[in-house]
Design an enzyme around this catalytic site. Structure first.
Site, PDB file in Angstrom:
ATOM      1  N   ASP A 118       9.116   7.986  -5.884  1.00 45.69           N
ATOM      2  CA  ASP A 118      10.267   8.776  -5.691  1.00 45.69           C
ATOM      3  C   ASP A 118      10.340   9.054  -4.032  1.00 45.69           C
ATOM      4  O   ASP A 118      11.167   9.751  -3.561  1.00 45.69           O
ATOM      5  CB  ASP A 118      10.056  10.247  -6.183  1.00 45.69           C
ATOM      6  CG  ASP A 118       8.860  10.893  -5.815  1.00 45.69           C
ATOM      7  OD1 ASP A 118       8.155  10.339  -4.934  1.00 45.69           O
ATOM      8  OD2 ASP A 118       8.735  12.277  -5.790  1.00 45.69           O
ATOM      9  N   GLU A 135       3.426  14.362   2.709  1.00 51.02           N
ATOM     10  CA  GLU A 135       2.214  13.510   2.110  1.00 51.02           C
ATOM     11  C   GLU A 135       1.876  12.647   3.220  1.00 51.02           C
ATOM     12  O   GLU A 135       0.639  12.300   3.594  1.00 51.02           O
ATOM     13  CB  GLU A 135       2.970  12.804   0.895  1.00 51.02           C
ATOM     14  CG  GLU A 135       3.195  13.521  -0.026  1.00 51.02           C
ATOM     15  CD  GLU A 135       3.709  12.782  -1.227  1.00 51.02           C
ATOM     16  OE1 GLU A 135       3.555  11.501  -1.343  1.00 51.02           O
ATOM     17  OE2 GLU A 135       4.419  13.010  -2.165  1.00 51.02           O
ATOM     18  N   HIS A 166      -5.592  -5.950  -2.553  1.00 50.85           N
ATOM     19  CA  HIS A 166      -6.702  -6.018  -1.455  1.00 50.85           C
ATOM     20  C   HIS A 166      -6.847  -7.447  -0.898  1.00 50.85           C
ATOM     21  O   HIS A 166      -7.730  -7.647   0.059  1.00 50.85           O
ATOM     22  CB  HIS A 166      -7.841  -5.227  -1.833  1.00 50.85           C
ATOM     23  CG  HIS A 166      -7.822  -3.973  -1.813  1.00 50.85           C
ATOM     24  ND1 HIS A 166      -8.557  -2.934  -2.198  1.00 50.85           N
ATOM     25  CD2 HIS A 166      -6.646  -3.075  -1.555  1.00 50.85           C
ATOM     26  CE1 HIS A 166      -8.248  -1.513  -2.013  1.00 50.85           C
ATOM     27  NE2 HIS A 166      -7.059  -1.565  -1.614  1.00 50.85           N
ATOM     28  N   THR A 167      -6.242  -8.433  -1.369  1.00 53.14           N
ATOM     29  CA  THR A 167      -6.171  -9.811  -1.009  1.00 53.14           C
ATOM     30  C   THR A 167      -5.449  -9.676   0.390  1.00 53.14           C
ATOM     31  O   THR A 167      -5.529 -10.802   1.198  1.00 53.14           O
ATOM     32  CB  THR A 167      -5.415 -10.947  -1.958  1.00 53.14           C
ATOM     33  OG1 THR A 167      -5.682 -12.167  -1.391  1.00 53.14           O
ATOM     34  CG2 THR A 167      -3.857 -10.414  -2.386  1.00 53.14           C
ATOM     35  N   ARG A 186       0.898  -1.303  -0.008  1.00 56.43           N
ATOM     36  CA  ARG A 186      -0.110  -0.139   0.045  1.00 56.43           C
ATOM     37  C   ARG A 186       0.672   1.285   0.045  1.00 56.43           C
ATOM     38  O   ARG A 186       0.496   2.249  -0.709  1.00 56.43           O
ATOM     39  CB  ARG A 186      -0.649  -0.143   0.983  1.00 56.43           C
ATOM     40  CG  ARG A 186      -1.948   1.066   1.369  1.00 56.43           C
ATOM     41  CD  ARG A 186      -2.922   0.865   2.397  1.00 56.43           C
ATOM     42  NE  ARG A 186      -3.707   2.034   2.411  1.00 56.43           N
ATOM     43  CZ  ARG A 186      -3.969   2.635   3.460  1.00 56.43           C
ATOM     44  NH1 ARG A 186      -3.382   2.536   4.640  1.00 56.43           N
ATOM     45  NH2 ARG A 186      -4.794   3.770   3.697  1.00 56.43           N
ATOM     46  N   HIS A 241       0.784   4.221  -2.781  1.00 58.41           N
ATOM     47  CA  HIS A 241       0.545   5.740  -2.285  1.00 58.41           C
ATOM     48  C   HIS A 241       1.746   6.586  -2.765  1.00 58.41           C
ATOM     49  O   HIS A 241       1.606   7.800  -2.829  1.00 58.41           O
ATOM     50  CB  HIS A 241       0.185   5.660  -0.636  1.00 58.41           C
ATOM     51  CG  HIS A 241      -1.086   5.319  -0.444  1.00 58.41           C
ATOM     52  ND1 HIS A 241      -2.165   6.078   0.326  1.00 58.41           N
ATOM     53  CD2 HIS A 241      -2.101   4.304  -0.690  1.00 58.41           C
ATOM     54  CE1 HIS A 241      -3.275   5.455   0.736  1.00 58.41           C
ATOM     55  NE2 HIS A 241      -3.103   4.638   0.003  1.00 58.41           N
ATOM     56  N   ASP A 260      -3.545 -14.438  -2.396  1.00 57.37           N
ATOM     57  CA  ASP A 260      -4.270 -15.352  -3.265  1.00 57.37           C
ATOM     58  C   ASP A 260      -5.423 -14.711  -4.218  1.00 57.37           C
ATOM     59  O   ASP A 260      -5.294 -13.405  -4.462  1.00 57.37           O
ATOM     60  CB  ASP A 260      -4.798 -16.394  -2.581  1.00 57.37           C
ATOM     61  CG  ASP A 260      -5.590 -15.929  -1.272  1.00 57.37           C
ATOM     62  OD1 ASP A 260      -6.023 -15.037  -1.464  1.00 57.37           O
ATOM     63  OD2 ASP A 260      -5.385 -16.733  -0.122  1.00 57.37           O
ATOM     64  N   THR A 306      -8.546 -14.300   3.730  1.00 55.39           N
ATOM     65  CA  THR A 306      -7.337 -14.665   4.042  1.00 55.39           C
ATOM     66  C   THR A 306      -6.294 -13.822   4.018  1.00 55.39           C
ATOM     67  O   THR A 306      -5.477 -13.454   3.039  1.00 55.39           O
ATOM     68  CB  THR A 306      -6.808 -15.935   2.926  1.00 55.39           C
ATOM     69  OG1 THR A 306      -6.912 -15.147   1.564  1.00 55.39           O
ATOM     70  CG2 THR A 306      -7.783 -17.038   3.008  1.00 55.39           C
ATOM     71  N   ASN A 328      -3.217   8.922   4.443  1.00 55.03           N
ATOM     72  CA  ASN A 328      -1.707   8.146   4.804  1.00 55.03           C
ATOM     73  C   ASN A 328      -1.527   8.042   6.091  1.00 55.03           C
ATOM     74  O   ASN A 328      -0.579   7.180   6.340  1.00 55.03           O
ATOM     75  CB  ASN A 328      -0.810   9.051   3.955  1.00 55.03           C
ATOM     76  CG  ASN A 328      -0.611   8.917   2.592  1.00 55.03           C
ATOM     77  OD1 ASN A 328      -0.953   8.030   1.988  1.00 55.03           O
ATOM     78  ND2 ASN A 328      -0.293   9.969   1.832  1.00 55.03           N
TER      79      ASN A 328
END
Length: 319
Positions: A79, A93, A196-197, A67, A71, A247, A242, A99
């Site tokens: 960077d 940020e 998002h698994t 993630r 972001h 997966d 999970t 965040n």
């Protein structure tokens, strides 16, 4: 010189010019798989070992690293601007509301310190983050993929830039448009959403679906979400069954109207992306293949070269 010789000479000149242009563009891009082969040959192994040690202690940080890369790359390019701390005269940020829940900064700090002890001033924080996210995917059971290195660390990190982060309220059309502006296809959107698994979502990011009685949510799953939110806005709901395994269970959940975020379930609701969701739910290998291709593309988004950035000594502050 005869006509044929003249034609051949002109053709040779054109070919040499084309090679020069390609070489120049490659140098400007500055990325290559073997970028640190001579200057810091152990860089990738140091990152891998650091990530493995951290994730053995806390497997939930795999989602955090992936993630964090997203972001970072979606704002001002890949960077390492997400790693910079705020100062007295600048809010960075990482202190944006979107965040504040990011995790894994310490992994990057520890990895950077170890690399600096071996190869001082050589390996950028941007490359470390890209490699760490890649290794987190593999550690959690996902595909391994090579990424080119040679990113430089940016010198700008401003909270106002994070207005371009994608909210969990986006529908499929809005997601496709936002990603499309950065060169991604609808297939890339669905494949990248498959990250998002791993991980969880806080109630604050999905409670609106419960207030408006979102019809795209299975009624039994809506009860589950309501129970989660009874503990408050910061209560966490796993994004699929999970949460620490990479997966295709995320796509199976969407088929069952059990996507946690509106923006996730929207991928199944939309006729533009539904077949992609169904395909990945049926074929995990296909998901893995498309995901690693999309992640390589993501990791090259608006990278900085030596004239635009630097190699930070510490990832949290400019040199």
């Amino acid at each position: 010189m005869g006509d044929n010789e003249m034609v051949m000479a002109n053709l040779l000149s054109v070919i040499m010019l084309m090679h020069a242009i390609v070489a120049l563009s490659s140098n400007v891009r500055g990325l290559s798989k073997n970028y640190y082969m001579k200057s810091c040959p152990n860089a990738e192994q140091i990152v891998k070992n650091s990530v493995s040690t951290a994730l053995q202690a806390d497997p939930t940080l795999a989602a955090g690293l992936i993630r964090m890369l997203f972001h970072d790359c979606f704002i001002e390019g890949c960077d390492a601007s997400i790693l910079l701390d705020s100062t007295n005269d600048n809010t960075a940020e990482k202190d944006s509301p979107g965040n504040l829940s990011l995790r894994g900064y310490e992994i990057i700090d520890d990895t950077k310190q170890e690399i600096e002890n071996t190869c001082p001033g050589v390996v950028s924080c941007a490359d470390i983050l890209a490699m760490a996210a890649r290794d987190a995917v593999f550690w959690a059971g996902g595909p391994f993929y090579q990424i080119p290195k040679g990113r430089f660390d940016g010198k700008r990190s401003k909270i106002e830039d994070t207005k371009n982060l994608l909210p969990p309220s986006f529908n499929a059309s809005q997601l496709i448009q936002a990603f499309g502006q950065r060169g991604f296809s609808p297939k890339d959107v669905v494949a990248l959403s498959g990250a998002h698994t791993l991980g969880v979502a806080r109630c604050s990011s999905f409670k609106a679906r419960l207030i408006t009685l979102d019809s795209s949510v299975d009624s039994s799953f809506a009860n589950t979400l309501s129970k989660t939110c009874s503990a408050g806005d910061n209560a966490e709901q796993p994004l699929d069954a999970t949460r620490n395994d990479f997966d295709n269970a995320y796509f199976n959940a969407l088929q069952m109207k059990s996507g946690v975020l509106f923006s996730d379930q929207a991928l199944f609701n939309s006729p533009v992306t539904r077949n992609l969701v169904n395909g990945y739910a049926l074929n995990q290998t296909k998901f893995f293949f498309d995901f690693q291709k999309a992640m390589r593309k993501m990791s090259k988004l608006n990278v900085k070269n030596s004239s635009q950035g630097e190699v930070r000594k510490h990832c949290r502050c400019l040199n």
